[in-house]
Design an enzyme around this catalytic site. Structure first.
Site, PDB file in Angstrom:
ATOM      1  N   GLU A  36       0.825  -1.212   0.000  1.00 63.62           N
ATOM      2  CA  GLU A  36       0.000   0.000   0.000  1.00 63.62           C
ATOM      3  C   GLU A  36       0.857   1.259   0.000  1.00 63.62           C
ATOM      4  O   GLU A  36       0.547   2.232  -0.666  1.00 63.62           O
ATOM      5  CB  GLU A  36      -0.955   0.012   1.200  1.00 63.62           C
ATOM      6  CG  GLU A  36      -2.071  -1.005   1.095  1.00 63.62           C
ATOM      7  CD  GLU A  36      -2.903  -0.874  -0.179  1.00 63.62           C
ATOM      8  OE1 GLU A  36      -3.049   0.249  -0.680  1.00 63.62           O
ATOM      9  OE2 GLU A  36      -3.369  -1.900  -0.695  1.00 63.62           O
ATOM     10  N   TYR A 119      -6.086   6.035   5.029  1.00 63.54           N
ATOM     11  CA  TYR A 119      -6.225   5.095   3.915  1.00 63.54           C
ATOM     12  C   TYR A 119      -5.457   3.789   4.191  1.00 63.54           C
ATOM     13  O   TYR A 119      -6.008   2.693   4.124  1.00 63.54           O
ATOM     14  CB  TYR A 119      -5.732   5.750   2.608  1.00 63.54           C
ATOM     15  CG  TYR A 119      -5.538   4.726   1.540  1.00 63.54           C
ATOM     16  CD1 TYR A 119      -6.619   4.256   0.819  1.00 63.54           C
ATOM     17  CD2 TYR A 119      -4.280   4.162   1.299  1.00 63.54           C
ATOM     18  CE1 TYR A 119      -6.465   3.259  -0.122  1.00 63.54           C
ATOM     19  CE2 TYR A 119      -4.108   3.168   0.377  1.00 63.54           C
ATOM     20  CZ  TYR A 119      -5.204   2.724  -0.339  1.00 63.54           C
ATOM     21  OH  TYR A 119      -5.053   1.731  -1.254  1.00 63.54           O
ATOM     22  N   ASP A 137      -9.630   6.216  -1.371  1.00 69.42           N
ATOM     23  CA  ASP A 137      -8.526   6.763  -2.168  1.00 69.42           C
ATOM     24  C   ASP A 137      -9.124   7.399  -3.425  1.00 69.42           C
ATOM     25  O   ASP A 137     -10.351   7.513  -3.539  1.00 69.42           O
ATOM     26  CB  ASP A 137      -7.506   5.667  -2.512  1.00 69.42           C
ATOM     27  CG  ASP A 137      -8.046   4.653  -3.512  1.00 69.42           C
ATOM     28  OD1 ASP A 137      -9.280   4.623  -3.724  1.00 69.42           O
ATOM     29  OD2 ASP A 137      -7.239   3.904  -4.092  1.00 69.42           O
TER      30      ASP A 137
END
Ligand code: SF4
Length: 356
Positions: A36, A119, A137
């Site tokens: 990520e 996030y 996102d």
């Protein structure tokens, strides 16, 4: 629990179309976190080799925590936003020191770690631990703004809550990790920014933007960021198989990376300039034509470089000249070991330097 009409169409679409990516076949919070953080910097195709490099070099959080920062920055080279690489490193150290190498299992606890924002926390908590934490996102903003017809400006921080709440409602009754993966993949492959595949979209019948002709108008995004222009003049100084490097200081772009001795100027010179305070005889000088442009998110860089070669006998004088400026004299073949901004690598390539 009944799942939303949205999720009942989205999840079968995902099962059919999802890309097989290494971080999708794991529940390991370490791999999920790594992927990520990398994917915040770049697209999947470009991010994949970085992910593989990091996993090979640091197979677990203990290995990453124990690595020297320079090594982490070197592997990160080319991804930009180097503060994220430093935070990645700090986060690994904190997971090891404060959590015995185990990532916390909730989004709220994950957010207390360095560099982990809402996030990433939601992604780790939902993918690895099944928490109903919606990720928001750019893909999620786009899909939900279009599907639900949300007209709020996504560049305003307060809008985040609106989308988070909408996603939370739509994910009810699903596996949260699966839902989050699915909506991000859908935004990336189907409901893309330009040219979305509306004509064969399973959500078309209930999609507000499609039904109201607003696909290109949504999401609403105002407020362009101001771009600053800077002019960099580099000196590539070589003597007796050694070159000068300079470590970028704190508080500016590329903190902690290595570059060539730099002069920041109001505008770039047409003729070659020697470095400030230069007092040594030059054996060979090369001044490649043209300006190299390099774009960062908030800065536009224009750069030139002069290559200066000295006779071997001046090595000590060069060392004396470089010392007060804190430049490092390193062996040419060691240059690849130093993390460098892409702009510097471009100049090394331009000058046909063999050790990149
Ligand atoms: S119909 Fe078009 S805009 Fe609506 S969700 Fe599908 S791809 Fe996106």
């Amino acid at each position: 629990m009944i799942i939303s009409n949205f999720a009942s169409k989205l999840i079968p679409w995902y099962t059919l179309h999802k890309r097989d990516l290494p971080w999708r076949n794991t529940r390991s919070p370490y791999f999920i976190w790594l992927s990520e953080v990398i994917l915040q910097q770049t697209r999947v195709a470009q991010g994949l080799p970085y992910f593989e490099k990091f996993v090979a070099a640091f197979p677990d959080v203990f290995a990453l925590a124990a690595a020297p920062e320079d090594e982490v920055l070197r592997l990160w080279q080319g991804l930009g936003y180097y503060s994220r690489a430093r935070n990645l490193h700090r986060c690994a150290q904190e997971v090891v020191e404060k959590h015995h190498g185990e990532f916390p299992a909730t989004a709220a606890a994950l957010r207390r770690l360095p560099g982990i924002g809402p996030y990433t926390a939601a992604a780790i908590a939902s993918f690895a631990f099944g928490e109903a934490a919606p990720v928001v996102d750019g893909n999620v903003y786009r899909v939900l703004a279009r599907y639900l017809g949300i007209q709020e400006d996504i560049s305003r921080p307060s809008t985040y809550k609106v989308f988070e709440q909408a996603a939370r409602e739509l994910m009810q009754g699903t596996d949260p990790g699966l839902f989050n993966q699915a909506i991000m993949e859908f935004g990336s492959l189907q409901c893309s920014p330009k040219d979305p595949g509306c004509m064969h979209c399973p959500l078309q019948a209930a999609c507000y933007a499609f039904q109201h002709g607003q696909v290109t108008a949504l999401p609403v995004k105002s407020g362009k960021v101001k771009v600053r222009e800077r002019f960099f003049y580099y000196s590539f100084i070589r003597c007796a198989g050694q070159v000068l490097l300079s470590k970028r200081g704190a508080g500016d772009i590329w903190e902690g990376l290595y570059e060539l001795p730099l002069r920041e100027m109001e505008e770039l010179p047409e003729e070659p300039l020697l470095p400030e305070g230069w007092n040594l005889p030059v054996q060979r000088l090369e001044f490649p034509e043209g300006t190299v442009k390099h774009l960062l998110s908030h800065q536009r860089l224009f750069a030139r470089c002069v290559a200066i070669e000295l006779e071997e006998k001046y090595l000590n004088s060069l060392r004396e000249w470089a010392a007060p400026k804190s430049y490092l004299l390193v062996s040419e073949c060691d240059v690849p070991k130093f993390g460098k901004p892409v702009l510097v690598s471009k100049f090394l390539e331009l000058l046909k330097f063999p050790y990149l």
